[in-house]
Design an enzyme around this catalytic site. Structure first.
Site, mmCIF file in Angstrom:
data_model
loop_
_atom_site.group_PDB
_atom_site.id
_atom_site.type_symbol
_atom_site.label_atom_id
_atom_site.label_comp_id
_atom_site.label_asym_id
_atom_site.label_seq_id
_atom_site.Cartn_x
_atom_site.Cartn_y
_atom_site.Cartn_z
ATOM 1 N N SER A 1 -4.728 -11.522 -0.516
ATOM 2 C CA SER A 1 -3.480 -11.537 -1.297
ATOM 3 C C SER A 1 -2.551 -12.640 -0.766
ATOM 4 O O SER A 1 -2.061 -13.482 -1.526
ATOM 5 C CB SER A 1 -2.810 -10.161 -1.180
ATOM 6 O OG SER A 1 -1.476 -10.205 -1.572
ATOM 7 N N HIS B 1 4.581 -18.208 6.398
ATOM 8 C CA HIS B 1 4.576 -16.923 5.697
ATOM 9 C C HIS B 1 4.560 -15.785 6.704
ATOM 10 O O HIS B 1 3.796 -15.800 7.667
ATOM 11 C CB HIS B 1 3.330 -16.830 4.810
ATOM 12 C CG HIS B 1 3.324 -15.612 3.955
ATOM 13 N ND1 HIS B 1 3.901 -15.569 2.708
ATOM 14 C CD2 HIS B 1 2.832 -14.372 4.178
ATOM 15 C CE1 HIS B 1 3.762 -14.368 2.196
ATOM 16 N NE2 HIS B 1 3.121 -13.615 3.065
ATOM 17 N N LYS C 1 -1.958 -16.880 -2.479
ATOM 18 C CA LYS C 1 -0.649 -17.473 -2.834
ATOM 19 C C LYS C 1 -0.382 -18.732 -2.016
ATOM 20 O O LYS C 1 0.159 -19.713 -2.519
ATOM 21 C CB LYS C 1 0.470 -16.445 -2.598
ATOM 22 C CG LYS C 1 0.449 -15.332 -3.638
ATOM 23 C CD LYS C 1 1.493 -14.280 -3.366
ATOM 24 C CE LYS C 1 1.148 -13.424 -2.181
ATOM 25 N NZ LYS C 1 1.367 -12.009 -2.281
ATOM 26 N N ARG D 1 -2.188 -1.994 -6.276
ATOM 27 C CA ARG D 1 -2.402 -1.506 -4.904
ATOM 28 C C ARG D 1 -1.195 -0.710 -4.418
ATOM 29 O O ARG D 1 -1.331 0.300 -3.738
ATOM 30 C CB ARG D 1 -2.642 -2.695 -3.945
ATOM 31 C CG ARG D 1 -4.009 -3.341 -4.141
ATOM 32 C CD ARG D 1 -4.067 -4.671 -3.411
ATOM 33 N NE ARG D 1 -3.809 -4.562 -1.991
ATOM 34 C CZ ARG D 1 -3.225 -5.519 -1.252
ATOM 35 N NH1 ARG D 1 -2.862 -6.663 -1.804
ATOM 36 N NH2 ARG D 1 -3.027 -5.339 0.024
ATOM 37 N N ASP E 1 -3.181 -11.970 -8.197
ATOM 38 C CA ASP E 1 -2.655 -11.220 -7.046
ATOM 39 C C ASP E 1 -1.463 -10.377 -7.465
ATOM 40 O O ASP E 1 -1.310 -9.241 -7.030
ATOM 41 C CB ASP E 1 -2.256 -12.173 -5.914
ATOM 42 C CG ASP E 1 -1.533 -11.408 -4.805
ATOM 43 O OD1 ASP E 1 -2.184 -10.546 -4.188
ATOM 44 O OD2 ASP E 1 -0.330 -11.614 -4.613
HETATM 45 N N1 URA Z 1 2.112 -9.421 1.541
HETATM 46 C C1 URA Z 1 1.361 -9.860 0.498
HETATM 47 O O1 URA Z 1 1.693 -10.840 -0.157
HETATM 48 N N2 URA Z 1 0.231 -9.190 0.206
HETATM 49 C C2 URA Z 1 -0.178 -8.109 0.889
HETATM 50 O O2 URA Z 1 -1.207 -7.565 0.569
HETATM 51 C C3 URA Z 1 0.610 -7.660 1.973
HETATM 52 C C4 URA Z 1 1.763 -8.347 2.280
#
Ligand code: URA
Length: 441
Positions: free
Chosen positions: A183, A82, A187, A168, A161
């Site tokens: 966040s 990621h 995931k 946000r 999220d």
């Molecule tokens: N990517 C995400 O999935 N969440 C964040 O808060 C910032 C970047």
């Protein structure tokens, strides 16, 4: 329990208990806590922060708000990668096939572009027919049989999220470390892979602008992943200029194909080798880092990574001929060369702004509903430290609407600085982070 009291507590810098955090996450997800209270809470977190323990509770509550994939149908060690978000970051398209061809089971859920940053799912849709909405069983079957599948996040993956992130985004509460870490990790944990490799970007195109903050974010996420029982590693890489030269969906896919033939700029190749080595090490395919880099290089030299990308494209309904003949991809109707305004060394690039240039050319979304122009974007020809000659273009902009080029050119020129004095090229990778600590490179 009352949301009012939780906000009050955080406003005064007190730590929230696990039950309070679960109450907030569940209440906001099911609609019993309204946006205005959640916004106040998020802003209080921005000012007061969260302890490690609170961040872990927040991460777990968001991960468990929807499906938790187990990937139980896959026999090999699974790995996910990621990126925290960047400009010109096409590494998944390169690293995924590299490590899959070496025996890692790459089970990857990716996102779409967000603000100035691009998204892997949008890039993959450059291949005509490519399907990103695989069912869970189909996803697992493809990873088991082919060693790699990349799909969009399912609607029920960490829905808390999804809802909190959207809030946000419009309440200026994105760039808070505990909120970013939870966040991303919610995931990743819900997506089920055993090994997680995080590419934490640092610099003018990243959410974290300083190396210190980026390393702290990497450490926080690595700890969260390891505490949740996943082997988690991070690489802290440069985002003070776009990665590689291309920014924009088809342009980036073509550069990724070049990289799979070993013909991409050094920053992109080095990032991919380091990420691949970390994934190989994490899954136990190799036992030391250098061996991982050598194995990754071999997949480029022998064409196995390129072949794996073609196989993945085909398995997901796309046309693999585009991998071997990228000249098949459509090109934008208009191209404009951009010349340096003076002779000198490329000194700095406001990378977030370069992402916005690509977006206004059509490669990104102005609103959630915007359609992306797959052919739009830009190709830079210089890196920080290079000597620029006013007679030679330093970038080419691509769009299907001629008017967009004028605005984009002005923004591009403002986003770069040229110096008369020589400028040091930038490092590509600054550090690696594991449960054992930080290694500065
Ligand atoms: N990517 C995400 O999935 N969440 C964040 O808060 C910032 C970047």
């Amino acid at each position: 329990m009352r949301m009012y009291d939780c906000i009050q507590k955080k406003k005064h810098g007190e730590a929230l208990r696990k039950e309070e955090i679960e109450f907030i996450v569940n209440g906001y997800t099911n609609g019993t806590i309204p946006d205005y209270q959640m916004s106040a809470f998020l802003m209080a977190v921005c000012f007061e922060g969260m302890s490690e323990e609170e961040t872990l509770h927040l991460t777990m509550a968001m991960a468990h708000s929807g499906d938790m994939l187990t990937l139980s149908g896959i026999e090999k060690k699974t790995a996910d990668k990621h990126s925290t978000g960047g400009v010109g970051d096409k590494t998944t398209l390169i690293v995924g096939p590299m490590v899959a061809s070496l025996g890692v089971a790459v089970a990857k859920m990716s996102g779409r572009g967000l603000g100035h940053t691009g998204g892997t799912i949008d890039k993959l849709e450059s291949f005509p027919g490519f399907r990103v909405d695989l069912a869970e069983a189909e996803f697992e079957k493809q990873v088991q049989e082919l060693g790699i599948a990349v799909m969009g996040q399912t609607a029920n993956l960490a829905p808390a999220d999804k809802k909190i992130y959207a809030l946000r985004d419009v309440t200026a509460t994105v760039d808070q470390m505990a909120l970013i870490a939870s966040s991303i990790m919610s995931k990743k944990l819900a997506a089920g892979a055993d090994t997680i490799v995080l590419d934490v970007k640092t610099g003018s195109g990243a959410f974290m602008k300083t190396l210190e903050d980026s390393i702290a974010l990497a450490q926080e996420m690595v700890k969260l992943g390891n505490n949740a029982g996943r082997s988690t590693y991070a690489v802290v890489s440069d985002m003070n200029q776009p990665l590689g030269y291309a920014v924009g969906n088809i342009l980036e896919v073509k550069e990724a194909i070049d990289a799979l033939k070993g013909k991409a700029p050094a920053d992109l190749m080095e990032s991919c080798y380091v990420l691949a080595a970390q994934m190989l090490l994490g899954t136990g395919i190799v036992t030391d880092f250098e061996q991982g880099v050598a194995a990754a290089k071999q997949t480029i030299a022998d064409g196995s990574a390129l072949k794996k990308l073609a196989e993945m494209v085909e398995a997901q309904g796309g046309d693999p001929k585009y991998v071997y003949e990228p000249e098949r991809f459509p090109v934008a109707a208009y191209a404009k060369e951009i010349y340096p305004q003076s002779e000198g060394y490329l000194a700095s690039v406001q990378t977030e702004e370069i992402g916005m240039v690509s977006l206004v050319l059509g490669a990104g979304r102005e609103t959630k509903e915007s359609e992306i122009d797959m052919t739009a974007g830009l190709i830079m020809t210089a890196k920080i430290g290079d000597l620029l000659n006013p007679a030679e273009p330093m970038a080419v902009l691509y769009a299907n609407d001629e008017k967009k080029l004028l605005d984009a050119e002005k923004r591009f020129q403002k986003a770069i600085q040229i110096s008369k004095e020589p400028v040091q090229p930038l490092k590509h990778i600054y550090a690696t982070v594991s449960g054992e600590g930080v290694v500065m490179l």
